[in-house]
Scaffold this active site. Structure first.
Site, PDB file in Angstrom:
ATOM      1  N   GLU A  83       0.762  -1.159   0.129  1.00 52.25           N
ATOM      2  CA  GLU A  83      -0.042  -0.060   0.002  1.00 52.25           C
ATOM      3  C   GLU A  83       0.885   1.241  -0.073  1.00 52.25           C
ATOM      4  O   GLU A  83       0.522   2.225   0.402  1.00 52.25           O
ATOM      5  CB  GLU A  83      -0.934   0.174   1.219  1.00 52.25           C
ATOM      6  N   CYS A 120      -3.595  -3.674   4.451  1.00 50.24           N
ATOM      7  CA  CYS A 120      -2.579  -4.897   4.859  1.00 50.24           C
ATOM      8  C   CYS A 120      -2.875  -6.139   4.485  1.00 50.24           C
ATOM      9  O   CYS A 120      -2.177  -7.072   4.706  1.00 50.24           O
ATOM     10  CB  CYS A 120      -2.723  -4.742   6.521  1.00 50.24           C
ATOM     11  N   HIS A 244      -2.722  -9.965  12.228  1.00 52.85           N
ATOM     12  CA  HIS A 244      -2.271  -8.824  11.573  1.00 52.85           C
ATOM     13  C   HIS A 244      -1.875  -7.941  12.883  1.00 52.85           C
ATOM     14  O   HIS A 244      -2.612  -7.673  13.829  1.00 52.85           O
ATOM     15  CB  HIS A 244      -3.426  -7.964  10.707  1.00 52.85           C
TER      16      HIS A 244
END
Length: 445
Positions: A83, A120, A244
């Site tokens: 990203e 993500c 995450h």
């Protein structure tokens, strides 16, 4: 049916390191424990002047290919998840392939290349794409190279500034993998959200409180969806649960929510009943607000129990070590959580063959994915070959003034000339711009 999964992993961390409690916190006038105990962060990695998402990704990929004895002919697919992309048309994978072709005989002309974007979670989505490509029989005996690479920078003064980080994870996806086999079953939780986004801007716009709520909600949905195809989960089924990890403090909340969900109507809830009662059931409350308040009260008590603390220490805490030392790697963060867990297992001498991991990926905007991974017989050889500690120890510490300079260097809106802080050696480096404003790279011996 042939197993497919992650055959090998390598990382490349930004070569600079900022000490959060001792360098960052004093300048900000804040208590160092806000970072170490609150966020769960100690240091953050940053890229040197000649580093960026391409060099970090290419360097991680080269380490992996060299260790596994691979050539371009062995790779049929290169997917890059990021990203932090700097081009709206040309994918980062083409830049990385161009770098690698400088040092290997042959080329990647017949490899499918692409770039994945969903905040993500894109790194995990790239794993899924590679898995499906191989399972469909379209790989012609070749493996896939998946690279998650990011420079996570926030605007100066943003609350997320302390969570910054930079690095890349390279993963080889293949049949009969040496590290972990990916499960066929997956679960998803997805919804149109505006918790974290970059609408034609470099630095993210973040609603921190909302982002935490969305993260937890989508994770719960993904877990429920996973259970609908894989069957009920239970805390004792999984040796580790890598989440995450934008910062370890966020995982504490997700882990508590997951533990409560997995223990409902189980022996663990029965064992805890005398100490904290049974979990609230929605049917016992007149309003949703009353039910949610009761759930919050139950979870406040649950996290203090010996059973939960023991489980968290065994299953979650080992996944957080690398993240606590490098900060947020965006698309790579869940993958360094997996790596951190397996390194801890190796250090403890655990027998992991056949053990399962439950992997919880998340991307703002928003989507979560849950899947399981089964550790393979050759896992230890793969983990012992990864030099994480050496890389982290080799980083060059920077002052707060240095940090301000390097932040400006990697701010696309600024043009600033700063000498490099380290000397590149046996790695790809950024060398400047070409005639069409493309970024140029070369390999430095």
């Amino acid at each position: 049916m042939t197993s497919v999964g992650i055959d090998a992993m390598e990382i490349w961390t930004g070569k600079l390191v900022l000490d959060l409690p001792n360098t960052f916190a004093p300048v900000k006038g804040e208590d160092p424990e806000k970072y170490t105990k609150g966020l769960g962060l100690h240091t953050s990695s940053f890229p040197d002047v000649y580093e960026d998402i391409v060099t970090m990704g290419a360097n991680a990929a080269k380490k992996l290919m060299d260790r596994k004895g691979l050539t371009p002919a062995d790779i049929g697919r290169i997917d890059v998840a990021t990203e932090s992309a700097f081009d709206n048309s040309k994918p980062v994978s083409t830049y990385i392939a161009g770098c690698l072709e400088q040092v290997y005989d042959g080329d990647f002309r017949h490899a499918n290349k692409g770039e994945r974007k969903f905040a993500c979670i894109a790194g995990t989505q790239s794993l899924d794409d590679a898995y499906n490509w191989i399972k469909a029989g379209r790989n012609r005996g070749r493996a896939a190279l998946v690279i998650a690479t990011d420079t996570a920078l926030y605007e100066r003064g943003d609350p997320g500034e302390a969570t910054q980080g930079a690095g890349a994870v390279a993963m080889l996806i293949d049949e009969d993998p040496d590290l972990v086999e990916l499960s066929t079953e997956q679960g998803y939780g997805s919804m149109d959200e505006t918790d974290f986004l970059k609408p034609n801007q470099q630095f993210p716009s973040v609603d921190g409180k909302r982002s935490m709520q969305v993260y937890l909600a989508r994770m719960r949905e993904a877990l429920e969806d996973y259970e609908s195809v894989a069957g009920r989960t239970h805390p004792d089924l999984f040796e580790y649960i890598p989440f995450h990890t934008p910062f370890p403090g966020m995982v504490r909340k997700a882990a508590l929510l997951g533990f409560r969900h997995m223990t409902r109507d189980t022996d663990i809830e029965d064992d805890l009943e005398a100490e904290i009662g049974r979990q609230p059931r929605e049917a016992d409350f007149e309003t949703w607000d009353d039910y949610e308040e009761a759930i919050r009260g139950y979870m406040d008590e649950l996290k203090t129990t010996e059973q939960y603390r023991d489980w968290y220490g065994r299953v979650i805490e080992p996944t957080l070590d690398i993240s606590s030392r490098v900060g947020n790697w965006y698309t790579g963060s869940v993958h360094i959580a997996r790596l951190s867990a397996l390194i801890a297992a190796a250090d403890e001498g655990k027998e992991m063959t056949g053990k399962q991991l439950l992997v919880g990926s998340y991307g703002s905007g928003a989507q979560a994915e849950i899947h399981a991974e089964t550790v393979q017989e050759t896992w230890l050889d793969e983990i012992e070959a990864v030099d994480v500690d050496d890389q982290l120890a080799a980083r060059t510490e920077i002052s707060f003034d240095d940090y301000e300079l390097i932040h400006d260097v990697h701010n696309h809106e600024k043009e600033i000339e700063v000498e490099e802080f380290t000397q590149p050696e046996a790695e790809f480096v950024f060398t400047g711009w070409g005639r069409m404003n493309e970024r140029r790279y070369e390999y430095v011996e």
